[in-house]
Design a protein around this motif. Structure first.
Motif, PDB file in Angstrom:
ATOM      1  N   THR A  55      24.756  44.504  28.124  1.00 15.46           N
ATOM      2  CA  THR A  55      24.705  46.479  27.729  1.00 15.46           C
ATOM      3  C   THR A  55      25.707  46.912  26.895  1.00 15.46           C
ATOM      4  N   GLY A  56      26.838  46.092  26.731  1.00 14.96           N
ATOM      5  CA  GLY A  56      28.187  46.639  26.480  1.00 14.96           C
ATOM      6  C   GLY A  56      27.861  46.713  24.599  1.00 14.96           C
ATOM      7  N   LEU A  57      26.680  45.595  23.942  1.00 10.28           N
ATOM      8  CA  LEU A  57      26.398  45.956  22.190  1.00 10.28           C
ATOM      9  C   LEU A  57      25.724  47.129  22.375  1.00 10.28           C
ATOM     10  N   ALA A  58      25.013  46.249  23.396  1.00 11.64           N
ATOM     11  CA  ALA A  58      23.678  48.018  23.389  1.00 11.64           C
ATOM     12  C   ALA A  58      24.108  49.257  23.001  1.00 11.64           C
ATOM     13  N   VAL A  59      24.845  49.264  23.542  1.00 13.25           N
ATOM     14  CA  VAL A  59      26.001  50.814  23.890  1.00 13.25           C
ATOM     15  C   VAL A  59      25.897  50.601  23.115  1.00 13.25           C
ATOM     16  N   THR A  60      26.760  50.412  21.569  1.00 14.12           N
ATOM     17  CA  THR A  60      27.068  50.040  20.613  1.00 14.12           C
ATOM     18  C   THR A  60      26.432  50.845  19.950  1.00 14.12           C
ATOM     19  N   GLN A  61      24.795  49.766  19.211  1.00 15.86           N
ATOM     20  CA  GLN A  61      23.804  50.109  18.974  1.00 15.86           C
ATOM     21  C   GLN A  61      23.399  50.621  18.760  1.00 15.86           C
ATOM     22  N   LEU A  62      22.889  51.604  20.308  1.00 14.27           N
ATOM     23  CA  LEU A  62      22.517  52.684  20.225  1.00 14.27           C
ATOM     24  C   LEU A  62      23.166  53.534  19.267  1.00 14.27           C
ATOM     25  N   LEU A  63      24.621  54.215  19.596  1.00 15.07           N
ATOM     26  CA  LEU A  63      25.588  55.657  19.595  1.00 15.07           C
ATOM     27  C   LEU A  63      25.649  55.474  18.181  1.00 15.07           C
ATOM     28  N   VAL A  64      25.736  53.757  17.244  1.00 13.85           N
ATOM     29  CA  VAL A  64      26.072  53.876  16.216  1.00 13.85           C
ATOM     30  C   VAL A  64      24.903  54.169  15.499  1.00 13.85           C
ATOM     31  N   SER A  65      23.264  53.873  16.193  1.00 11.99           N
ATOM     32  CA  SER A  65      22.379  54.594  15.929  1.00 11.99           C
ATOM     33  C   SER A  65      22.061  55.894  15.753  1.00 11.99           C
ATOM     34  N   VAL A  66      22.318  56.476  16.822  1.00 16.97           N
ATOM     35  CA  VAL A  66      21.942  57.740  16.496  1.00 16.97           C
ATOM     36  C   VAL A  66      22.931  58.695  16.793  1.00 16.97           C
ATOM     37  N   ILE A  67      24.104  59.061  16.592  1.00 16.26           N
ATOM     38  CA  ILE A  67      25.123  59.696  15.941  1.00 16.26           C
ATOM     39  C   ILE A  67      25.617  59.905  14.792  1.00 16.26           C
ATOM     40  N   GLY A  68      25.027  58.286  14.344  1.00 17.21           N
ATOM     41  CA  GLY A  68      26.209  57.375  13.015  1.00 17.21           C
ATOM     42  C   GLY A  68      24.423  58.350  11.674  1.00 17.21           C
ATOM     43  N   GLY A  69      23.274  57.848  12.365  1.00 15.98           N
ATOM     44  CA  GLY A  69      21.961  58.687  11.769  1.00 15.98           C
ATOM     45  C   GLY A  69      22.778  59.619  12.043  1.00 15.98           C
ATOM     46  N   ILE A  70      22.346  60.444  12.896  1.00 16.44           N
ATOM     47  CA  ILE A  70      22.795  62.348  12.174  1.00 16.44           C
ATOM     48  C   ILE A  70      24.085  62.419  11.718  1.00 16.44           C
ATOM     49  N   LEU A  71      24.836  62.352  11.678  1.00 19.05           N
ATOM     50  CA  LEU A  71      26.018  62.872  10.865  1.00 19.05           C
ATOM     51  C   LEU A  71      25.652  62.084   9.681  1.00 19.05           C
ATOM     52  N   LEU A  72      25.271  60.891   9.199  1.00 22.86           N
ATOM     53  CA  LEU A  72      25.291  60.515   8.281  1.00 22.86           C
ATOM     54  C   LEU A  72      24.184  60.252   7.163  1.00 22.86           C
ATOM     55  N   PHE A  73      22.731  60.959   7.554  1.00 22.42           N
ATOM     56  CA  PHE A  73      21.678  61.048   6.623  1.00 22.42           C
ATOM     57  C   PHE A  73      20.686  59.661   7.543  1.00 22.42           C
ATOM     58  N   GLY A  74      20.776  58.540   8.290  1.00 16.82           N
ATOM     59  CA  GLY A  74      20.081  57.127   8.562  1.00 16.82           C
ATOM     60  C   GLY A  74      20.870  56.169   7.883  1.00 16.82           C
ATOM     61  N   ILE A  75      22.215  56.376   7.442  1.00 16.16           N
ATOM     62  CA  ILE A  75      23.000  54.734   6.791  1.00 16.16           C
ATOM     63  C   ILE A  75      23.226  53.945   8.030  1.00 16.16           C
ATOM     64  N   PRO A  76      23.559  54.737   8.797  1.00 22.62           N
ATOM     65  CA  PRO A  76      23.902  53.039  10.035  1.00 22.62           C
ATOM     66  C   PRO A  76      22.912  53.023  10.737  1.00 22.62           C
ATOM     67  N   SER A  77      21.928  53.940  11.102  1.00 22.86           N
ATOM     68  CA  SER A  77      20.599  53.934  11.501  1.00 22.86           C
ATOM     69  C   SER A  77      19.675  52.023  10.833  1.00 22.86           C
ATOM     70  N   LEU A  78      19.923  52.308   9.256  1.00 17.92           N
ATOM     71  CA  LEU A  78      19.310  51.503   8.139  1.00 17.92           C
ATOM     72  C   LEU A  78      20.636  50.129   8.645  1.00 17.92           C
ATOM     73  N   GLY A  79      21.063  49.788   8.849  1.00 24.78           N
ATOM     74  CA  GLY A  79      22.609  48.409   9.283  1.00 24.78           C
ATOM     75  C   GLY A  79      21.903  48.864  10.546  1.00 24.78           C
ATOM     76  N   ILE A  80      22.227  48.778  11.312  1.00 20.92           N
ATOM     77  CA  ILE A  80      21.934  48.573  13.153  1.00 20.92           C
ATOM     78  C   ILE A  80      20.187  48.483  12.722  1.00 20.92           C
ATOM     79  N   ALA A  81      18.873  48.643  12.568  1.00 23.85           N
ATOM     80  CA  ALA A  81      18.029  47.890  12.432  1.00 23.85           C
ATOM     81  C   ALA A  81      17.539  46.387  11.443  1.00 23.85           C
ATOM     82  N   ILE A  82      18.831  46.123   9.819  1.00 26.80           N
ATOM     83  CA  ILE A  82      18.804  44.909   9.795  1.00 26.80           C
ATOM     84  C   ILE A  82      19.569  44.592  10.539  1.00 26.80           C
ATOM     85  N   TRP A  83      20.669  44.757  11.290  1.00 22.76           N
ATOM     86  CA  TRP A  83      21.312  43.853  12.172  1.00 22.76           C
ATOM     87  C   TRP A  83      20.399  43.687  13.258  1.00 22.76           C
ATOM     88  N   ALA A  84      20.062  44.212  14.453  1.00 23.71           N
ATOM     89  CA  ALA A  84      18.369  43.517  15.269  1.00 23.71           C
ATOM     90  C   ALA A  84      17.726  42.658  14.800  1.00 23.71           C
TER      91      ALA A  84
END
Length: 123
Positions: A72-101
């Protein structure tokens, strides 16, 4: 008396499980309370590698595959980076998390990932 880790029936008063080696306290746990699947071999997770792969491919950007295996620790990190980073940085972190996943999903399917208890995923 039953082992709380693997569900093996043991003589009353046993200090350790004869099958998995788990240390026992004097609690008599019925096999129905054991969290593992009765069909899963001992030493293998009750979590499926195929389900892990599918979660990683389709919901990996939200960490669903790691929630599935109990990390769950890793999962929450991925979730927060994807959602918060996706909003603040126009989706770039979300793409990185998707590749990582996706990479984690493939590694999980090939047997390189373990669940939160350190057991390999079932095929």
């Amino acid at each position: 008396m039953y082992c709380p880790k693997c569900g093996a029936q043991l003589p009353d008063g046993s200090a350790f499980c004869n099958l998995c080696g788990a240390q026992l306290n004097a609690v008599n746990v019925p096999p129905s309370a054991v969290p593992y699947s009765a069909n899963a071999p001992i030493g293998v997770s009750s979590r499926s590698a195929i389900a892990y792969l599918l979660f990683a491919l389709f919901l990996g950007g939200f960490g669903a595959h790691n929630f599935y295996i109990g990390k769950t620790g890793l999962a929450v990190t991925q979730l927060l980076v994807s959602v918060i980073g996706g909003i603040l940085l126009f989706g770039i972190p979300s793409l990185g998390i998707a590749i990582w996943a996706t990479v984690e999903g493939i590694l999980g399917y090939t047997g390189k990932v373990t669940d939160a208890e350190g057991l390999p995923l079932a095929k």
